[in-house]
Write a protein that holds these residues in place. Structure first.
Motif, PDB file in Angstrom:
ATOM      1  N   TRP A  92       1.445   4.517  -2.892  1.00 25.54           N
ATOM      2  CA  TRP A  92       0.915   5.815  -2.454  1.00 25.54           C
ATOM      3  C   TRP A  92       1.058   6.904  -3.515  1.00 25.54           C
ATOM      4  O   TRP A  92       0.113   7.687  -3.711  1.00 25.54           O
ATOM      5  N   PHE A  95      -6.875   0.192   4.517  1.00 21.93           N
ATOM      6  CA  PHE A  95      -6.416  -1.152   4.858  1.00 21.93           C
ATOM      7  C   PHE A  95      -6.966  -1.572   6.210  1.00 21.93           C
ATOM      8  O   PHE A  95      -6.761  -0.899   7.219  1.00 21.93           O
ATOM      9  N   VAL A 138       0.841  -1.208   0.000  1.00 19.13           N
ATOM     10  CA  VAL A 138       0.000   0.000   0.000  1.00 19.13           C
ATOM     11  C   VAL A 138       0.872   1.253   0.000  1.00 19.13           C
ATOM     12  O   VAL A 138       0.621   2.216  -0.742  1.00 19.13           O
ATOM     13  N   SER A 195      -1.858   6.459  -5.980  1.00 19.54           N
ATOM     14  CA  SER A 195      -3.186   6.688  -5.401  1.00 19.54           C
ATOM     15  C   SER A 195      -3.377   8.156  -5.021  1.00 19.54           C
ATOM     16  O   SER A 195      -4.444   8.735  -5.272  1.00 19.54           O
ATOM     17  N   VAL A 209      -6.811   4.504  -0.163  1.00 20.81           N
ATOM     18  CA  VAL A 209      -6.606   3.063  -0.019  1.00 20.81           C
ATOM     19  C   VAL A 209      -6.721   2.743   1.464  1.00 20.81           C
ATOM     20  O   VAL A 209      -5.829   3.055   2.260  1.00 20.81           O
ATOM     21  N   VAL A 241      -8.811  -2.697   1.229  1.00 24.28           N
ATOM     22  CA  VAL A 241      -7.955  -3.874   1.364  1.00 24.28           C
ATOM     23  C   VAL A 241      -8.136  -4.423   2.771  1.00 24.28           C
ATOM     24  O   VAL A 241      -7.993  -3.685   3.752  1.00 24.28           O
ATOM     25  N   ILE A 258      -3.373  -4.568  -5.900  1.00 25.60           N
ATOM     26  CA  ILE A 258      -3.801  -3.256  -5.413  1.00 25.60           C
ATOM     27  C   ILE A 258      -3.577  -2.200  -6.495  1.00 25.60           C
ATOM     28  O   ILE A 258      -4.391  -1.292  -6.674  1.00 25.60           O
TER      29      ILE A 258
END
Length: 220
Positions: free
Chosen positions: A151, A163, A147, A154, A161, A202, A187
């Motif tokens: 970054w 988690f 993740v 995103s 995102v 996620v 992802i």
């Protein structure tokens, strides 16, 4: 036949007489073919060694394929990456106004795309390799790292995102690099096909003796 290791000389000798286990050795012929030679001990009713059953497996095709894969990986990791990296460096270091901004962006995009394809192929080749580095890993840490690595993509598109962690260590045996690559791909695809300002969810959970990771998005 001769042993494949250069440190050994002469034809492969029989295993020691006191050996009671199957012994395997890699050997090669003078014309370049490769074989796996296996000795299985045979004993009589009194457990005395009376001989050996010898099995010879031709591994020439597998070894040739392995060498070809290594050559391709070397080509991709160095010969193809080097010029693409140089193109990107030249664009980034070019004096202001030396290149048309639109053309510059397109050239850089093409170069980065080529680098991405080369990296993807190398990862695929490594994933298909016989030997993997298995160790105890924390799946929670791997997902968090995936993740974090995504970054920039995103945040650039204002995609959140989220988690959901299991809250404690989720240990398993696995190849850390390959698992990380798998989560980054999954992802990353969720981010890629989400609309700007969207959300990717996620979650990681323990179910009995299994770990389950779910990735969902609200894109197309």
């Amino acid at each position: 036949l001769a042993p494949e290791r250069e440190s050994e000389a002469g034809p492969p000798a029989l295993p020691p007489a006191d050996t009671r286990e199957t012994v395997a050795r890699a050997v090669a012929t003078t014309d370049g073919r490769s074989f796996d030679l296996r000795f299985a001990p045979q004993s009589d009713a009194g457990d005395a060694l009376v001989g050996w059953i010898v099995m010879m497996i031709d591994t020439s095709a597998a070894r040739a394929s392995e060498r070809q894969r290594e050559q391709i990986m070397q080509l991709l990791t160095h010969d193809m990456r080097s010029p693409q990296s140089s193109i990107i460096a030249l664009i980034e270091d070019a004096p202001a106004g030396a290149l048309d901004p639109g053309t510059s962006r397109r050239i850089e995009a093409y170069a980065r795309r080529t680098l991405s394809l080369a990296d993807g192929f190398v990862q695929l080749a490594r994933a298909e390799a016989v030997d993997h580095v298995f160790a105890e890993v924390d799946l929670d840490d791997i997902v968090v790292e995936a993740v974090d690595e995504l970054w920039p993509q995103s945040s650039a598109r204002r995609i959140s995102v989220d988690f959901e962690s299991p809250g404690d260590e989720l240990l398993m045996m696995g190849d850390r690099a390959m698992l990380a690559r798998a989560f980054i791909n999954l992802i990353g695809n969720a981010i890629k096909y989400s609309h700007d300002g969207g959300a990717v969810r996620v979650s990681l959970a323990r179910r009995g003796h299994e770990a389950v990771c779910a990735i969902a998005d609200d894109g197309v």
